[in-house]
Design a protein around this motif. Structure first.
Motif, PDB file in Angstrom:
ATOM      1  N   ASP A  33       0.844  -1.162  -0.039  1.00 13.50           N
ATOM      2  CA  ASP A  33       0.006   0.004   0.003  1.00 13.50           C
ATOM      3  C   ASP A  33       0.889   1.045  -0.158  1.00 13.50           C
ATOM      4  O   ASP A  33       0.469   2.351  -0.821  1.00 13.50           O
ATOM      5  N   ASP A  34       1.703   1.229   0.930  1.00  9.71           N
ATOM      6  CA  ASP A  34       2.648   2.492   0.982  1.00  9.71           C
ATOM      7  C   ASP A  34       3.338   2.911  -0.294  1.00  9.71           C
ATOM      8  O   ASP A  34       3.325   3.995  -0.866  1.00  9.71           O
ATOM      9  N   THR A  35       4.091   1.754  -0.907  1.00 13.73           N
ATOM     10  CA  THR A  35       4.863   2.167  -2.183  1.00 13.73           C
ATOM     11  C   THR A  35       3.821   2.438  -3.399  1.00 13.73           C
ATOM     12  O   THR A  35       4.104   3.167  -4.183  1.00 13.73           O
ATOM     13  N   ILE A  36       2.648   1.850  -3.172  1.00 16.53           N
ATOM     14  CA  ILE A  36       1.694   2.184  -4.263  1.00 16.53           C
ATOM     15  C   ILE A  36       1.062   3.610  -4.230  1.00 16.53           C
ATOM     16  O   ILE A  36       1.098   4.510  -5.206  1.00 16.53           O
ATOM     17  N   TYR A  37       0.947   4.000  -2.984  1.00 14.78           N
ATOM     18  CA  TYR A  37       0.319   5.457  -2.632  1.00 14.78           C
ATOM     19  C   TYR A  37       1.721   6.446  -3.141  1.00 14.78           C
ATOM     20  O   TYR A  37       1.410   7.490  -3.801  1.00 14.78           O
ATOM     21  N   MET A  38       2.809   6.022  -2.921  1.00 14.14           N
ATOM     22  CA  MET A  38       3.992   6.944  -3.312  1.00 14.14           C
ATOM     23  C   MET A  38       3.892   7.021  -4.818  1.00 14.14           C
ATOM     24  O   MET A  38       4.124   7.979  -5.407  1.00 14.14           O
ATOM     25  N   ALA A  39       4.058   5.981  -5.611  1.00 16.46           N
ATOM     26  CA  ALA A  39       3.867   6.001  -7.148  1.00 16.46           C
ATOM     27  C   ALA A  39       2.810   6.546  -7.481  1.00 16.46           C
ATOM     28  O   ALA A  39       3.064   7.304  -8.475  1.00 16.46           O
ATOM     29  N   GLN A  40       1.646   6.565  -7.084  1.00 16.50           N
ATOM     30  CA  GLN A  40       0.395   7.331  -7.433  1.00 16.50           C
ATOM     31  C   GLN A  40       0.751   8.617  -7.162  1.00 16.50           C
ATOM     32  O   GLN A  40       0.378   9.608  -8.208  1.00 16.50           O
ATOM     33  N   ALA A  41       1.314   9.128  -6.064  1.00 16.58           N
ATOM     34  CA  ALA A  41       1.391  10.487  -5.837  1.00 16.58           C
ATOM     35  C   ALA A  41       2.586  11.099  -6.842  1.00 16.58           C
ATOM     36  O   ALA A  41       2.221  12.212  -7.353  1.00 16.58           O
ATOM     37  N   LEU A  42       3.706  10.405  -6.999  1.00 22.73           N
ATOM     38  CA  LEU A  42       4.467  10.794  -8.109  1.00 22.73           C
ATOM     39  C   LEU A  42       4.052  11.076  -9.581  1.00 22.73           C
ATOM     40  O   LEU A  42       4.243  12.084 -10.308  1.00 22.73           O
ATOM     41  N   ASN A  43       3.107  10.121  -9.805  1.00 21.98           N
ATOM     42  CA  ASN A  43       2.231  10.258 -11.125  1.00 21.98           C
ATOM     43  C   ASN A  43       1.589  11.650 -11.129  1.00 21.98           C
ATOM     44  O   ASN A  43       1.623  12.306 -12.179  1.00 21.98           O
TER      45      ASN A  43
END
Length: 119
Positions: A33-43
């Motif tokens: 969940d944490d890394t997916i949230y980071m990837a979504q935020a960077l996008n």
């Protein structure tokens, strides 16, 4: 770069790759969940991130030290690492950014980081 399967290290590597000049591929990265949230935020910040859970990898197009999008609302769920890392990195951009998460996230201490950035 090969990243050990850790959410904290993967999030650090995602942010470093996002700020790098040119593309990066992170291998051995943890998908959580944490890394997916980071990837979504960077996008959302204009740094293209593609993920492959099957290959345990992320492909990140570097943003050359800044963020292209001048305004963004970023949702980080319950990811404290994403909240803290983005809070520290967003002043590199030229814009207005809002970071939020689940109600429990609003109770987590972040004031010392905000105070340090304001100083």
């Amino acid at each position: 770069m090969t990243v050990p399967g850790s959410k904290s290290i993967t999030n650090r590597a995602l942010l470093v790759a996002a700020l790098a000049d040119g593309p990066s591929e992170l291998r051995g990265a943890l998908h959580s969940d944490d890394t997916i949230y980071m990837a979504q935020a960077l996008n959302a910040l204009g740094v293209p991130v593609q993920s492959s859970e099957a290959a345990a990898s992320f492909a990140v197009a570097g943003g050359s030290g800044t963020f292209a999008v001048p305004e963004a609302d970023l949702f980080v769920g319950n990811s404290g690492t994403t909240m803290r890392f983005l809070t520290a990195a967003l002043p590199l951009g030229q814009g207005s950014y809002r970071i939020d998460g689940i109600p429990r996230m609003r109770l987590r201490p972040i004031a010392p980081l905000i105070d340090a950035l304001n100083d």
